[in-house]
Structures are given as C-alpha cells and as structure tokens.
Design a protein around this motif. Structure first.
Motif, short mmCIF file in Angstrom:
data_model
loop_
_atom_site.label_atom_id
_atom_site.label_comp_id
_atom_site.label_asym_id
_atom_site.label_seq_id
_atom_site.Cartn_x
_atom_site.Cartn_y
_atom_site.Cartn_z
N ASP A 128 -1.51 21.03 -9.80
CA ASP A 128 -2.41 20.31 -10.63
C ASP A 128 -2.09 18.71 -10.30
O ASP A 128 -2.68 17.97 -11.02
N THR A 129 -1.79 18.57 -9.08
CA THR A 129 -1.50 16.96 -8.80
C THR A 129 -2.15 16.76 -7.31
O THR A 129 -2.37 17.80 -6.79
N LEU A 130 -2.47 15.45 -7.27
CA LEU A 130 -3.42 15.10 -5.95
C LEU A 130 -2.54 13.81 -5.57
O LEU A 130 -2.59 12.95 -6.17
N LYS A 131 -2.21 13.58 -4.49
CA LYS A 131 -1.99 12.32 -3.64
C LYS A 131 -2.95 11.24 -3.94
O LYS A 131 -3.99 11.72 -3.23
N VAL A 132 -2.80 10.26 -4.16
CA VAL A 132 -3.94 9.15 -4.01
C VAL A 132 -3.34 7.90 -3.78
O VAL A 132 -2.13 7.58 -3.89
N PRO A 133 -4.12 6.98 -2.85
CA PRO A 133 -3.66 5.89 -2.52
C PRO A 133 -3.59 4.85 -3.86
O PRO A 133 -4.37 4.75 -4.68
N VAL A 134 -2.63 3.64 -3.52
CA VAL A 134 -2.54 2.81 -4.73
C VAL A 134 -2.20 1.39 -3.83
O VAL A 134 -1.53 1.35 -3.00
N ASP A 135 -2.67 0.45 -4.58
CA ASP A 135 -2.34 -0.99 -3.81
C ASP A 135 -1.61 -1.76 -4.97
O ASP A 135 -2.09 -1.89 -5.99
N ASN A 136 -0.49 -2.22 -4.63
CA ASN A 136 0.64 -2.69 -5.62
C ASN A 136 0.52 -4.24 -5.53
O ASN A 136 1.00 -4.90 -6.34
N GLY A 137 -0.76 -4.69 -4.84
CA GLY A 137 -0.94 -6.00 -4.85
C GLY A 137 0.07 -7.13 -3.88
O GLY A 137 -0.31 -7.77 -3.15
N GLN A 138 1.41 -6.61 -4.10
CA GLN A 138 2.46 -7.46 -3.27
C GLN A 138 3.44 -6.52 -3.12
O GLN A 138 3.67 -5.44 -3.85
N PRO A 139 4.10 -6.42 -1.84
CA PRO A 139 5.51 -5.67 -1.53
C PRO A 139 6.47 -6.18 -2.69
O PRO A 139 6.52 -7.25 -3.32
N ARG A 140 7.26 -4.93 -3.13
CA ARG A 140 8.23 -5.30 -4.01
C ARG A 140 9.61 -4.89 -3.39
O ARG A 140 9.68 -3.98 -2.96
N THR A 141 10.77 -5.38 -3.85
CA THR A 141 12.06 -5.09 -3.89
C THR A 141 12.80 -4.97 -5.00
O THR A 141 12.83 -5.87 -5.97
N ILE A 142 13.49 -3.90 -5.24
CA ILE A 142 14.24 -3.59 -6.52
C ILE A 142 15.87 -3.56 -5.93
O ILE A 142 15.94 -2.42 -5.42
N PHE B 225 0.97 -1.11 0.15
CA PHE B 225 0.10 -0.09 0.02
C PHE B 225 1.14 1.12 -0.11
O PHE B 225 1.67 1.48 0.98
N ASP B 226 0.56 2.01 -0.95
CA ASP B 226 1.63 3.19 -1.37
C ASP B 226 0.83 4.38 -1.69
O ASP B 226 -0.61 4.32 -2.05
N THR B 227 1.49 5.26 -2.06
CA THR B 227 0.59 6.51 -2.82
C THR B 227 1.26 6.99 -3.88
O THR B 227 2.41 6.72 -4.09
N ASP B 228 0.64 7.64 -4.71
CA ASP B 228 1.12 8.40 -6.12
C ASP B 228 0.49 9.50 -6.33
O ASP B 228 -0.33 9.84 -5.53
N PHE B 229 1.09 10.29 -7.35
CA PHE B 229 0.41 11.48 -7.52
C PHE B 229 -0.21 11.33 -8.83
O PHE B 229 0.13 11.06 -9.94
N ALA B 230 -1.77 11.72 -8.62
CA ALA B 230 -2.39 11.68 -10.07
C ALA B 230 -2.38 13.31 -10.52
O ALA B 230 -2.43 14.31 -9.70
N ARG B 231 -2.59 13.40 -11.65
CA ARG B 231 -2.80 14.86 -12.40
C ARG B 231 -4.19 15.19 -12.80
O ARG B 231 -4.68 14.34 -13.75
N ALA B 232 -4.48 16.46 -12.53
CA ALA B 232 -5.70 16.82 -12.97
C ALA B 232 -5.93 17.01 -14.49
O ALA B 232 -4.55 17.24 -15.34
#
Length: 251
Positions: free
Chosen positions: A230-244, A102-109
């Motif tokens: 013109d951006t808004l922080k939104v929650p995102v569900d990545n399904g699984q944690p990831r390590t890069i 569970f993370d956040t991303d920025f959506a653009r208007a």
C-alpha cells in the motif's frame, strides 16, 4: 512532570535519513503514539514528557539532548509519589547522514477524505505526481481532487473567512466521492508530506539563518498495490542538500 520542547524539523530529517526508513504511520506505531501526534511533533515542535522523549532517542539512535530545545541536558525529574526510574541512554550515532536535494519517499495509499483534508490544511502547497495512466475521465477527477485540496492550504485559505460547517461537509463529501470514483477505475491515491528548505540550492547551505521552510503535502495517483502493498515511491524536492552529523552536536 517536566516536559521538553522538541526540534520537530530535525526529528523529521532524522526519521527520513534512517537506514531503516519509516513512513509517519510506521514510525508513530514504533513510538506507540498516533500518526496525528507525530505530525504535530514534526510540524509544531510539540512538548512531550520524558517517556516519549526516551522512545524517540532510542528509535533515532541519538542522545536526548539532540532532540530538544533546552539550555541544559534533559534529565529525569521525579515527582513526590514515585521513585526515579532508570532510563536506558541511547547510544550516540556517529554516522554522517547526507540527504540530497532531490530524493524519494514512500507515500501510503489512502481512501480517507479526512486525512486528505487534514494534510492539506497543514501545509503551504499540495504537490501532485501522476504515476498512472489516466483517461480523460480520471484525469478530471484528479484535477478536481487537487483543486479542492489546494483551496484549503495556508497559501490559499482565507483566515478571515473560514469554512463553515456546511462548506466543510460538502468538501469532505466530494473528496470521498472522488476517491471512490478513482479507485473504481483502478487509480489509487497515495499521500505523504515533505519539508522543503528555501531558497532552493543544488549545494548545501551551511548558514541556514536566512532559510525558510515550505511544508508540502504530496499526493500521487498510481496503480493499485500488488500483494497487499500500500505504498508507492514518489520523488521529493528538499530544496537544499542536507548533512546531519549527530556527533558534531555533542561537542
């Protein structure tokens, strides 16, 4: 000129995991390409030339061979008319990046109905976040907007009965009307996308051979941006944690 098939999902994860995060539009501008081309790279494993591959490598701070499907390391191939150019090699990034489920991303208007439709046509599902107070009237507008976008996703779109030209024109017209109606009531529509790994898990799945992807379009309805934002922080569900761990890919 030799072309290379990019690892689109990995490139998107690297973009989202950068310390200096960027939206698709911002990252496309950094790469000197269109936002549409970047979406194709991240979703369709697009083939590109070495110049764009080098720009991606530099922007993401990883070696070129980490970004492509290839049996051998990418290399410059000169043609018969120009001398080989000298390419600056990107410095490998040794920092491990952890992306939580569970993370956040920025959506653009957006007030572009074409963008809304294009995003919806290229995903499995449309996710809605309501981040503004809605009236009964604006709530109906949002509900209709979501229904229209959901109707053309991969899960609901009937490939045997595609939209004809008139249907698409009517759909675009109504989306445009809804955007105007919402904005007139101080409700902006924000847009981004996300790749969710399945099956869902709260712990990292090391062996992803049986995993699949759900491409999501995320729309959020929120207040107007302040001071030109013109951006808004939104929650995102990545399904699984990831390590890069870019360094591990060099061995």
């Amino acid at each position: 000129m030799k072309r290379f098939k990019l690892k689109g999902r990995h490139i998107k994860a690297l973009r989202q995991g950068r310390e200096r995060r960027a939206t698709q539009k911002e990252f496309a501008h950094e790469l000197l390409i269109s936002e549409r081309q970047l979406r194709k790279i991240e979703r369709q494993d697009l083939e590109v030339g070495v110049e764009l591959l080098d720009r991606l490598s530099t922007a993401l701070s990883v070696p070129r061979d980490e970004l492509v499907y290839a049996n051998e390391h990418p290399r410059l191939v000169s043609d018969n008319t120009t001398a080989p150019s000298v390419t600056k090699q990107a410095t490998p990034c040794s920092e491990v990046t952890k992306i939580p489920r569970f993370d956040t991303d920025f959506a653009r208007a957006t007030d572009d109905e074409t963008r809304l439709l294009d995003y919806a046509k290229n995903c499995h599902i449309v996710i809605l976040h309501v981040l503004a107070k809605l009236t009964a009237e604006t709530g109906q507008y949002v509900e209709e907007l979501l229904d229209l976008m959901q109707s053309v996703t991969w899960k609901n779109y009937d490939l045997l009965n595609p939209l004809d030209g008139r249907q698409e024109l009517l759909l675009r017209r109504r989306l445009r009307e809804l955007l105007v109606l919402l904005k007139g009531n101080d409700v902006w529509v924000y847009l981004t996308d996300n790749t969710k790994l399945l099956p869902e898990s709260m712990t990292e799945v090391i062996d992803r051979s049986n995993s699949s992807m759900e491409l999501q379009t995320i729309i959020a309805v929120g207040p107007p941006g302040e001071y030109g934002e013109d951006t808004l922080k939104v929650p995102v569900d990545n399904g699984q944690p990831r390590t890069i761990d870019p360094a591990s890919l060099l061995t």
